[in-house]
Write a protein that holds these residues in place. Structure first.
Motif: not given
Length: 377
Positions: A82-83, A86, A97-100
């Motif tokens: 996920v990092d 993002n 941005r995505l949290e998951a």
């Protein structure tokens, strides 16, 4: 305009394409719907595939250079991070941005190439001079794990820091640490944050950190008994229900009932091991719980904060703990309590070559990285 390029090992992409053609399955949302199939390697076809891919990459690179641009490169394995996703959003100028990550799509063929190609010997011979394809590696789709600092046990009376691997022989070592600190009139410090652990390290020069590994099969069986079969406190009731309903695991309503004999226990545990293989490869809708995550990933997570000085084995941990305590100047060392038996049936009652093989299929990386052999009682 910002550009991003997705790349993948050419041998992986070729084999994946061939399997998709053979099975007619181009995406997967759950392992239970997966279709088995193997690719047949064709040297001329792969050569044409590789040539076309290289020409495309050269063309894209040239166009970027001519236009004065650069690209954000994303490897196939990065799609699980996920990092990185993002970071791609930031590169493209997207504010959100995505949290998951979306967990709907699953990896279809996470096995080594040797298991996915029907004529793997011919493939390795044809590509013997092209080691960049890493044909013998085992793909790893298990997510990274954090350092899990609040689970550490820091001794009051000795410069010893215990990093527990969940699912392993944790309780006996915790009791040993508490006995060690008995003279200090207190229990080992736990649930500490990173700053508190750093303060402990500064206050205990010469400190040693350690962790204890357990044979993957014994660990899986312990987790099965304590988390999946257990219908009381400590059991994973929600996961248990999902395993029964969605993945058809033959789990008993009451594991203490006489009808749940050794044969039934073996059948249920074998099904759980098969589930673990898909789960650890990211092919199921159930989380990869720390209790059954690979020990390799757990130790990698520790390394983000502190590397364990010593990785002990459950079979020799009593001797190794006594030796470690001596190295930090302790004269009196408590006995290590015995590990409680797993029930309702012990592993030795159901162990055979097939059970060992299923454990190796699920935990191949732990077997390889830590040199585990076949389980012995």
């Amino acid at each position: 305009m910002q550009q991003s390029l997705l790349t993948r090992n050419p041998a992986d992409s070729y084999v994946s394409w061939k399997i998709a053609i053979a099975t007619g399955q181009w995406k997967l949302t759950d392992a239970k719907a997966r279709k088995d199939g193997k690719a047949h390697f064709d040297a001329d076809e792969f050569s044409a595939h590789l040539t076309a891919l290289q020409q495309l990459q050269i063309s894209l690179l040239n166009r970027l250079q001519v236009s004065g641009q650069t690209a954000f490169y994303v490897a196939y394995e990065d799609l699980q991070n996920v990092d990185v996703m993002n970071g791609l959003a930031a590169w493209l100028g997207v504010d959100g941005r995505l949290e998951a990550l979306d967990k709907n799509l699953k990896v279809q063929n996470p096995s080594p190439l040797s298991d996915k190609v029907s004529n793997f010997g011919q493939m390795t011979e044809a590509l013997s001079d092209l080691d960049q394809f890493k044909l013998t590696r085992t793909p790893n789709f298990e997510p990274r794990r954090g350092p899990a600092v609040p689970t550490y046990f820091a001794s009051h009376s000795a410069p010893l820091l215990y990093l527990p691997v969940r699912g392993g022989a944790v309780d006996p070592v915790k009791l040993w640490m508490r006995a060690l600190d008995g003279a200090a009139d207190g229990k080992p410090s736990t649930k500490l944050g990173q700053n508190a652990i750093r303060d402990w390290m500064q206050d205990h020069p010469g400190h040693r950190s350690f962790s204890v590994l357990r044979h993957p099969l014994a660990r899986a069986h312990a987790v099965f008994c304590h988390r999946i079969l257990n219908t009381g406190e400590g059991g994973y009731g929600g996961i248990r229900t999902t395993l029964k309903r969605r993945y058809k695991l033959p789990l008993p309503d009451d594991p203490t009932d006489a009808s749940y004999d050794k044969a039934a226990h073996r059948t249920a545990f074998a099904a759980f091991l098969m589930f673990l293989k898909g789960n650890l490869n990211g092919q199921t809708a159930i989380r990869i719980d720390p209790d059954w995550a690979t020990q390799a990933k757990t130790v990698e997570g520790f390394a983000e904060f502190v590397l364990p000085d010593r990785l002990m084995r459950e079979g020799t941990v009593s001797h190794e703990l006594a030796e470690l305590a001596t190295t930090v100047g302790l004269e009196t060392v408590p006995e290590l309590p015995a590990q409680a038996e797993d029930g309702p049936h012990s592993l030795i009652d159901i162990y055979d070559a097939e059970i060992e093989s299923l454990a190796r299929a699920a935990y191949g990386r732990d077997y390889l990285m830590f040199g585990f052999g076949d389980w012995t009682a």
